[in-house]
Every structure is written in structure tokens, then in C-alpha cells.
Design an enzyme around this catalytic site. Structure first.
Site, PDB file in Angstrom:
ATOM      1  N   GLU A 122       0.816  -1.228   0.000  1.00 29.72           N
ATOM      2  CA  GLU A 122       0.000   0.000   0.000  1.00 29.72           C
ATOM      3  C   GLU A 122       0.844   1.270   0.000  1.00 29.72           C
ATOM      4  O   GLU A 122       0.344   2.333  -0.348  1.00 29.72           O
ATOM      5  CB  GLU A 122      -0.901   0.031   1.248  1.00 29.72           C
ATOM      6  CG  GLU A 122      -2.177  -0.753   1.136  1.00 29.72           C
ATOM      7  CD  GLU A 122      -3.400   0.123   0.826  1.00 29.72           C
ATOM      8  OE1 GLU A 122      -4.301  -0.409   0.177  1.00 29.72           O
ATOM      9  OE2 GLU A 122      -3.451   1.300   1.210  1.00 29.72           O
ATOM     10  N   GLY A 219     -14.772  -3.850 -11.106  1.00 27.55           N
ATOM     11  CA  GLY A 219     -13.761  -4.904 -10.965  1.00 27.55           C
ATOM     12  C   GLY A 219     -12.653  -4.903 -12.008  1.00 27.55           C
ATOM     13  O   GLY A 219     -12.019  -5.930 -12.251  1.00 27.55           O
ATOM     14  N   ARG A 307      -1.470  -2.938  -8.948  1.00 25.48           N
ATOM     15  CA  ARG A 307      -0.453  -3.031  -7.903  1.00 25.48           C
ATOM     16  C   ARG A 307       0.468  -4.198  -8.229  1.00 25.48           C
ATOM     17  O   ARG A 307       0.197  -5.336  -7.908  1.00 25.48           O
ATOM     18  CB  ARG A 307      -1.134  -3.244  -6.555  1.00 25.48           C
ATOM     19  CG  ARG A 307      -0.181  -3.278  -5.404  1.00 25.48           C
ATOM     20  CD  ARG A 307      -0.849  -3.703  -4.133  1.00 25.48           C
ATOM     21  NE  ARG A 307      -1.686  -2.696  -3.537  1.00 25.48           N
ATOM     22  CZ  ARG A 307      -2.728  -2.980  -2.750  1.00 25.48           C
ATOM     23  NH1 ARG A 307      -3.073  -4.228  -2.532  1.00 25.48           N
ATOM     24  NH2 ARG A 307      -3.422  -2.012  -2.204  1.00 25.48           N
TER      25      ARG A 307
HETATM   26  N1  UDP Z   1     -13.409  -5.593  -3.740  1.00 25.20           N
HETATM   27  C1  UDP Z   1     -14.596  -5.830  -4.423  1.00 25.20           C
HETATM   28  N2  UDP Z   1     -15.635  -6.421  -3.750  1.00 25.20           N
HETATM   29  C2  UDP Z   1     -15.570  -6.811  -2.434  1.00 25.20           C
HETATM   30  C3  UDP Z   1     -14.342  -6.579  -1.740  1.00 25.20           C
HETATM   31  C4  UDP Z   1     -13.284  -5.981  -2.421  1.00 25.20           C
HETATM   32  O1  UDP Z   1     -14.706  -5.538  -5.618  1.00 25.20           O
HETATM   33  O2  UDP Z   1     -16.544  -7.375  -1.908  1.00 25.20           O
HETATM   34  C5  UDP Z   1     -12.288  -4.962  -4.462  1.00 25.20           C
HETATM   35  C6  UDP Z   1     -11.668  -3.738  -3.781  1.00 25.20           C
HETATM   36  O3  UDP Z   1     -12.318  -2.548  -4.133  1.00 25.20           O
HETATM   37  C7  UDP Z   1     -10.240  -3.770  -4.312  1.00 25.20           C
HETATM   38  C8  UDP Z   1      -9.949  -5.258  -4.504  1.00 25.20           C
HETATM   39  O4  UDP Z   1     -11.215  -5.906  -4.495  1.00 25.20           O
HETATM   40  O5  UDP Z   1     -10.148  -3.137  -5.562  1.00 25.20           O
HETATM   41  C9  UDP Z   1      -9.045  -5.866  -3.451  1.00 25.20           C
HETATM   42  O6  UDP Z   1      -9.563  -5.573  -2.188  1.00 25.20           O
HETATM   43  P1  UDP Z   1      -8.942  -6.089  -0.817  1.00 25.20           P
HETATM   44  O7  UDP Z   1      -9.828  -5.629   0.303  1.00 25.20           O
HETATM   45  O8  UDP Z   1      -8.657  -7.545  -0.868  1.00 25.20           O
HETATM   46  O9  UDP Z   1      -7.544  -5.324  -0.603  1.00 25.20           O
HETATM   47  P2  UDP Z   1      -6.560  -4.359  -1.439  1.00 25.20           P
HETATM   48  O10 UDP Z   1      -5.935  -5.183  -2.501  1.00 25.20           O
HETATM   49  O11 UDP Z   1      -7.345  -3.211  -1.992  1.00 25.20           O
HETATM   50  O12 UDP Z   1      -5.578  -3.941  -0.395  1.00 25.20           O
END
Ligand code: UDP
Length: 349
Positions: A122, A219, A307
Site C-alpha cells: 500500500e 472490478g 499493484r
Molecule cells: N473488492 C470488491 N468487492 C468486495 C471486496 C473488495 O470488488 O466485496 C475490491 C476492492 O475494491 C479492491 C480489490 O477488491 O479493488 C481488493 O480488495 P482487498 O480488500 O482484498 O484489498 P486491497 O488489494 O485493496 O488492499
């Protein structure tokens, strides 16, 4: 390997529990662990080289300091690392992730202990680089009202303070940056914290229970998913620290070969859950709905569209490379939750 005594704070967490297991099975080192609960480490608790105490790093500061003195290497893994919570309760994230952890960093400096600290992918935020590089990439965060960035900012500050202690006061340290680790002990997919779980947990839960999958902003955002076992191989190499190779360094730990969009992840999961007879019907009827991020997370959210780690440092310095593809990683995770199959235990037999 020379005997070592490793202190793991947050030993029952996803990374903590996996690392305790890895150290106990692959080395003859001793591990001292602390956490609020112990449900993920029931097997490790049977090992006489593992000394565990139920402690709160905030309330039991003196106890923590005693352990820091007794051990040679310290891994402070206690932190809130769930994007939904950065937005919902940023001050709780600040108090635990920053204030409590800074105390432990200072203890390592005072008692001259080796510190292995979890930074985070992050920290790169919305960096536009194709591959995030530990030493060259800029760390790009959004405005203050986007509270999501508090976690990134806290970790960046900790990284900078640790780096400075290393350069100016002789602290022996390594920073590591996890990139979307996934695996069995992440969270319980049968009981996710509604709206507060990582994507794989939330999606799996929704599919098996016939609930609609919510794709935040369609998504299209991408992540490189890293299987916890691969990550632990890397962590062990950092811990081994052959010839001091990991000292004063930062390592991305991620799998650049397994990049998928969140939509692709959802579709692959539906397919995989469909392979379990008990849940096949729900998988067949799975529905996907697109929701704006503001509705799902609230106003303070801002997403990371891509990322992607550069893992050149880990490949060249540690001789590490991830080996597990996303499908296999998800299958092992689903087997664990849906069939009660623990691949770690099976392998150790
Ligand atoms: N996300 C989603 N639906 C959900 C939960 C997460 O589309 O029910 C998306 C979120 O917006 C992000 C990605 O999935 O773009 C990954 O989210 P996560 O919470 O796993 O952590 P991140 O990779 O953002 O740290």
C-alpha cells in the site's frame, strides 16, 4: 543453522500463524509468540520450541519489552490491514498500527535487536509505474479526506523512521512489503466480517451462501496475488539472512506472474466453488453486481487500479521466486474451508 530466538507479535494472524509454522517445521529455532487469541496456531502450540502467551501489545507493554530483551530477532506483526477498516475507523488503525508499533521499534533500538518489519504494498499507493520498485518508485497518496491512505501513510512513516534508525543509530533491520497474500488462514470464509474482509474471503463467502458478489467499480482494478507458502519461503530467507544479505534492505514479496483483475478473480472463484458438490448449485446461480466504491466503502475510499511488484531484489539477493498460481492457491484455500483439508498438516506427516 545457529540457534535463534524469534519474537513474533501477532503470532495468530495470517502472516504470523503461517510464519510460526514455517519456522518450527523448517528450522530448529525457538519462537516466542503473543496474540489476543490462538485459534490459528493450535498445531504449533504442541511444539516445545514455541512459547505462546495471550497478550495485548498495547496493554502488556512491559511484558513485550521483557521478551524483546530475551530474543534476538523481533517481528511486530500486529496491525489492522483491511482497507474497509482504514475508512471506517482510521484512528483505531493509527493507534495500533502506528503508536503501538513505534514503541516496539524503539525497544529494538534500545536493546539492539534485529527488527524485521512489515511495510506494505500500500505504500506505493497510486504509483503509475508498471512495476513497483523498492528503491526507485514514488509513493503516491490521495488527499487527506480520502481516509483510505492513513494506513499507507502510517507504514511509510514507520519505514522512514526504521530506515533512519538503521542509517544513523545502527539498528539492524529489514522491511518487507506483502502484495495481496492469500491462503487458508487469512480469514474465515464462513464468517467474514461483513464489508470488512479482504476480497477473496468476501467473494468466497458470497458464492457459497448464494449472496450476490459485489464488484466495486466494475472490478477492472488488478492485483498480483501471492500464495502464503511462497511468501513464507521468502520470509524464511530474510530471517536466515545469509551473510547479512537482508540487512538494511527492503523487499517486495509478491507474485508478478499472477496478476488478475478483480472481475477475473470473481469469475475464477465461481468456477472453482462449482467443483464442490455441496456448493455447485449456488455457484451455478452466482450473481455479480457492480457497486460504486462510495456505496460499498464510503466517501473516504479511493482504489488502487494496479499493484504490481518488481521482485528483482528478492530474486537476486535472496534467490527467491514465487511458484504457486492463483488457481492452485484458491483451490488450497477452498479445500481448507470447505473440506477441512489442511495441506500444511498433510505435508508435515
Ligand atoms: N473488492 C470488491 N468487492 C468486495 C471486496 C473488495 O470488488 O466485496 C475490491 C476492492 O475494491 C479492491 C480489490 O477488491 O479493488 C481488493 O480488495 P482487498 O480488500 O482484498 O484489498 P486491497 O488489494 O485493496 O488492499
Amino acid at each position: 543453522m545457529a540457534n535463534r530466538k524469534i519474537l513474533i507479535l501477532g503470532a495468530n494472524g495470517f502472516i504470523g500463524s503461517s510464519l510460526v509454522w514455517k519456522i518450527l517445521t523448517d528450522t530448529d529455532w525457538e519462537v516466542v509468540g503473543a496474540d489476543l487469541s490462538d485459534n490459528k496456531i493450535t498445531e504449533s502450540l504442541k511444539n516445545p520450541r514455541f512459547k505462546f502467551s495471550k497478550k495485548d501489545i498495547v496493554k502488556d507493554r512491559d511484558w513485550v519489552e521483557e521478551q524483546v530483551k530475551e530474543c534476538d530477532t523481533v517481528l511486530p506483526l500486529v496491525a489492522i490491514a483491511t482497507p474497509a477498516l482504514y475508512v471506517k475507523d482510521p484512528l483505531r488503525v493509527y493507534r495500533l498500527d502506528y503508536e503501538a508499533n513505534m514503541e516496539i521499534v524503539k525497544m529494538c533500538v534500545a536493546h539492539r535487536k534485529r527488527l524485521i518489519f512489515p511495510s506494505t504494498s500500500e505504500v506505493y499507493g497510486m504509483c503509475p509505474d508498471e512495476f513497483f520498485d523498492e528503491y526507485k518508485s514514488n509513493l503516491v497518496l490521495g488527499p487527506i479526506e480520502k481516509e483510505r491512505w492513513i494506513y499507507s501513510c502510517i507504514k511509510q512513516m514507520l519505514d522512514r523512521v526504521i530506515w533512519a534508525y538503521g542509517n544513523h543509530e545502527g539498528l539492524q533491520f529489514t522491511l518487507f512489503r506483502p502484495f495481496n497474500f492469500i491462503g487458508p488462514k487469512q480469514d474465515d470464509i464462513k464468517a467474514p466480517q461483513e464489508g470488512a474482509s479482504r476480497v477473496l474471503t468476501q467473494f468466497s463467502h458470497n458464492i457459497i451462501n448464494g449472496k450476490t458478489i459485489k464488484l466495486v467499480d466494475g472490478g477492472k482494478q488488478k492485483r498480483a496475488f501471492t500464495f502464503i507458502d511462497d511468501a513464507m519461503d521468502c520470509m524464511l530467507k530474510i530471517l536466515e539472512n545469509k551473510g547479512g544479505c537482508a540487512d538494511g534492505k527492503i523487499f517486495n514479496i509478491g507474485n508478478p506472474y499472477q496478476e488478475y483483475s478483480i472481475r477475473e478473480l470473481a469469475e475464477m472463484l465461481v468456477e472453482l466453488v462449482g467443483e464442490y458438490p455441496e456448493y455447485a448449485e449456488n455457484a451455478k446461480n452466482a450473481k455479480i453486481e457492480i457497486v460504486p466504491s462510495e456505496d460499498y466503502y464510503g466517501k473516504g475510499y479511493q482504489d488502487v487500479s494496479r499493484r504490481m511488484p518488481s521482485i528483482k531484489q528478492a530474486e537476486e539477493i535472496l534467490g527467491w521466486k514465487p511458484a504457486t498460481d492463483l488457481r492452485t492457491a484458491m483451490k488450497l484455500t477452498l479445500d481448507y474451508h470447505l473440506l477441512g483439508k489442511d495441506y500444511e498438516l498433510e505435508r508435515a506427516k
